[in-house]
Design an enzyme around this catalytic site. Sequence first.
Site, PDB file in Angstrom:
ATOM      1  N   HIS A 175      45.359  69.233  79.511  1.00  0.00           N
ATOM      2  CA  HIS A 175      45.265  70.159  78.384  1.00  0.00           C
ATOM      3  C   HIS A 175      43.999  69.865  77.609  1.00  0.00           C
ATOM      4  CE1 HIS A 175      46.335  72.365  74.742  1.00  0.00           C
ATOM      5  NE2 HIS A 175      47.126  73.055  75.540  1.00  0.00           N
ATOM      6  N   ASP A 218      53.544  74.583  80.958  1.00  0.00           N
ATOM      7  CA  ASP A 218      53.779  75.400  82.151  1.00  0.00           C
ATOM      8  C   ASP A 218      54.517  74.640  83.261  1.00  0.00           C
ATOM      9  OD1 ASP A 218      52.625  77.667  81.086  1.00  0.00           O
ATOM     10  OD2 ASP A 218      50.617  76.988  81.600  1.00  0.00           O
TER      11      ASP A 218
HETATM   12  C1  LIG Z   1      43.916  72.984  80.944  1.00  0.00           C
HETATM   13  C2  LIG Z   1      42.553  72.554  81.473  1.00  0.00           C
HETATM   14  C3  LIG Z   1      41.728  73.801  81.818  1.00  0.00           C
HETATM   15  C4  LIG Z   1      41.848  71.742  80.383  1.00  0.00           C
HETATM   16  O1  LIG Z   1      40.711  71.306  80.926  1.00  0.00           O
HETATM   17  P1  LIG Z   1      39.433  70.728  80.158  1.00  0.00           P
HETATM   18  O2  LIG Z   1      39.730  70.249  78.818  1.00  0.00           O
HETATM   19  O3  LIG Z   1      38.372  71.759  80.303  1.00  0.00           O
HETATM   20  O4  LIG Z   1      39.179  69.481  81.049  1.00  0.00           O
HETATM   21  P2  LIG Z   1      38.301  69.448  82.347  1.00  0.00           P
HETATM   22  O5  LIG Z   1      38.543  70.643  83.205  1.00  0.00           O
HETATM   23  O6  LIG Z   1      36.898  69.193  81.900  1.00  0.00           O
HETATM   24  O7  LIG Z   1      38.895  68.169  83.069  1.00  0.00           O
HETATM   25  C5  LIG Z   1      38.573  66.828  82.730  1.00  0.00           C
HETATM   26  C6  LIG Z   1      38.818  65.957  83.950  1.00  0.00           C
HETATM   27  O8  LIG Z   1      40.200  65.962  84.285  1.00  0.00           O
HETATM   28  C7  LIG Z   1      40.415  66.563  85.566  1.00  0.00           C
HETATM   29  N1  LIG Z   1      41.546  67.478  85.454  1.00  0.00           N
HETATM   30  C8  LIG Z   1      41.892  68.211  84.385  1.00  0.00           C
HETATM   31  N2  LIG Z   1      43.001  68.908  84.642  1.00  0.00           N
HETATM   32  C9  LIG Z   1      43.341  68.600  85.912  1.00  0.00           C
HETATM   33  C10 LIG Z   1      44.410  69.007  86.729  1.00  0.00           C
HETATM   34  N3  LIG Z   1      45.310  69.866  86.308  1.00  0.00           N
HETATM   35  N4  LIG Z   1      44.470  68.499  87.977  1.00  0.00           N
HETATM   36  C11 LIG Z   1      43.567  67.615  88.422  1.00  0.00           C
HETATM   37  N5  LIG Z   1      42.530  67.188  87.679  1.00  0.00           N
HETATM   38  C12 LIG Z   1      42.431  67.682  86.439  1.00  0.00           C
HETATM   39  C13 LIG Z   1      39.148  67.319  85.871  1.00  0.00           C
HETATM   40  O9  LIG Z   1      38.925  67.475  87.253  1.00  0.00           O
HETATM   41  C14 LIG Z   1      38.114  66.460  85.206  1.00  0.00           C
HETATM   42  O10 LIG Z   1      37.872  65.357  86.021  1.00  0.00           O
HETATM   43  P3  LIG Z   1      36.377  64.775  86.217  1.00  0.00           P
HETATM   44  O11 LIG Z   1      35.991  64.343  84.836  1.00  0.00           O
HETATM   45  O12 LIG Z   1      36.565  63.678  87.199  1.00  0.00           O
HETATM   46  O13 LIG Z   1      35.575  65.934  86.721  1.00  0.00           O
HETATM   47  C15 LIG Z   1      42.726  71.675  82.747  1.00  0.00           C
HETATM   48  O14 LIG Z   1      43.469  70.515  82.441  1.00  0.00           O
HETATM   49  C16 LIG Z   1      43.364  72.447  83.890  1.00  0.00           C
HETATM   50  O15 LIG Z   1      42.671  73.150  84.620  1.00  0.00           O
HETATM   51  N6  LIG Z   1      44.713  72.330  84.085  1.00  0.00           N
HETATM   52  C17 LIG Z   1      45.385  73.076  85.122  1.00  0.00           C
HETATM   53  C18 LIG Z   1      45.666  74.489  84.648  1.00  0.00           C
HETATM   54  C19 LIG Z   1      46.775  74.537  83.638  1.00  0.00           C
HETATM   55  O16 LIG Z   1      47.815  73.910  83.811  1.00  0.00           O
HETATM   56  N7  LIG Z   1      46.559  75.336  82.594  1.00  0.00           N
HETATM   57  C20 LIG Z   1      47.527  75.523  81.539  1.00  0.00           C
HETATM   58  C21 LIG Z   1      47.011  74.934  80.265  1.00  0.00           C
HETATM   59  S1  LIG Z   1      48.247  74.970  78.994  1.00  0.00           S
END
Ligand SMILES: CC(C)(COP(=O)(O)OP(=O)(O)OC[C@H]1O[C@@H](n2cnc3c(N)ncnc32)[C@H](O)[C@@H]1OP(=O)(O)O)[C@@H](O)C(=O)NCCC(=O)NCCS
Length: 375
Positions: free
Chosen positions: A260, A311
């Site tokens: 998140h 979720d």
């Molecule tokens: C929600 C979300 C977009 C937030 O992401 P963010 O703050 O932009 O964080 P980032 O995408 O920059 O991720 C940071 C790190 O954690 C990892 N990471 C984050 N969420 C992950 C996940 N669900 N699965 C695997 N790795 C994940 C990223 O690959 C990244 O790793 P790195 O630094 O080695 O590249 C992200 O956690 C995600 O895509 N989750 C899955 C989708 C989801 O469940 N969405 C509902 C949100 S309520």
Amino acid sequence: MSEQMYHPGLEGVIAGETAISTIAGGSGLRYRGYAIEDLAREATFEEVAYLILHTELPTPDQLKDFRGRLIENAPITSDILKFLRTVPRTTPIMDFLRTGASALAHWDSEAGDTSHDAQLRKAERLLAKLPTIMAAHRRLQQSKEPVQPDPKKSYAANILWMLKRKQPSEALERAMDISLTLYAEHEFNASTFTARVITSTLSDLHSSVAGAIGALKGPLHGGANERVMEVLAQVGSPENAEPWIREALANKTRIMGFGHRVYKDGDPRARFLKPICQQLAVETHNESLEETAEVIERIVVEEKGLPPNLDWPSARLYHYMGLDVAIYTPLFVVSRVTGWAAHIIEQMDNNRLIRPRSRYIGPEPRDWVPLAERA
Ligand SMILES: CC(C)(COP(=O)(O)OP(=O)(O)OC[C@H]1O[C@@H](n2cnc3c(N)ncnc32)[C@H](O)[C@@H]1OP(=O)(O)O)[C@@H](O)C(=O)NCCC(=O)NCCS
């Protein structure tokens, strides 16, 4: 403007003020000061929706009137139904809701009135009608006739009734009610921010909600709950969970339902929903799926330090309720429209056009080349 002010994805940026909800210290969630756990445990979704829209919890009389207005506005007219029937049945429900939220404006006599009171009335009408059109489209997709709402049923029970034409059990009604409360509002998430940007141009409420639905649809936001179920279906059994998740993590696969932007120590909504989900799993003989989910959760937390978000349990909860995956993200819409509407009203009441700047990374200034001289 200083280069240091650039934060990709606006991470950590305070982009506005709100009195609607707060993710206090990145760990707790409160709607208008009330802890989400107290609201989910003690209140009905109608009380929570009233609180979010009207700023205070309702008195018994206010709640009765509010329920009355929701019931009065829930049925759709034959004109709207005729229009809905022209949409191809293959249209995904999220796309249909985006169109539907926009189309409802054509039958709303106050569509262009952006005064505070008119926005509130329109918000209530949208909240009332979105489940009706969602369920109607789902039933038409299944070659079944739409079911009109039952004025004697709660908001949560009516959703289940209109989807299945079957009286829901108390346990299912309560599970739906809790999930609606947990999804109702979440400060400046992507879809709410989209709604506020649109409103900041002084555009109307239906336009802002249609835009918000478009933002919610994406798999990094609301679309994640549908993807969660796809993951669990792919894994298949508790025995397959560990090899599956270890391989997925090794391949750097993004696991839907984890991580998140704000909650780095865990999503309080997911924590609250997990035991309810486990209980419903027992009642509906789905223990094996809970076991699968538990193995995946343990390994993602151990290996990546990523706790589940809302979720993750809610997808299972909807599955145990016998709902199709196609309806999961649309259910998020019918709940979150309360939060969107409150933000739209708050933005309009104290508006400043949202117009940030960008950092330019394109070519240096170049001399004009006439068409004939371009190779
Ligand atoms: C929600 C979300 C977009 C937030 O992401 P963010 O703050 O932009 O964080 P980032 O995408 O920059 O991720 C940071 C790190 O954690 C990892 N990471 C984050 N969420 C992950 C996940 N669900 N699965 C695997 N790795 C994940 C990223 O690959 C990244 O790793 P790195 O630094 O080695 O590249 C992200 O956690 C995600 O895509 N989750 C899955 C989708 C989801 O469940 N969405 C509902 C949100 S309520």
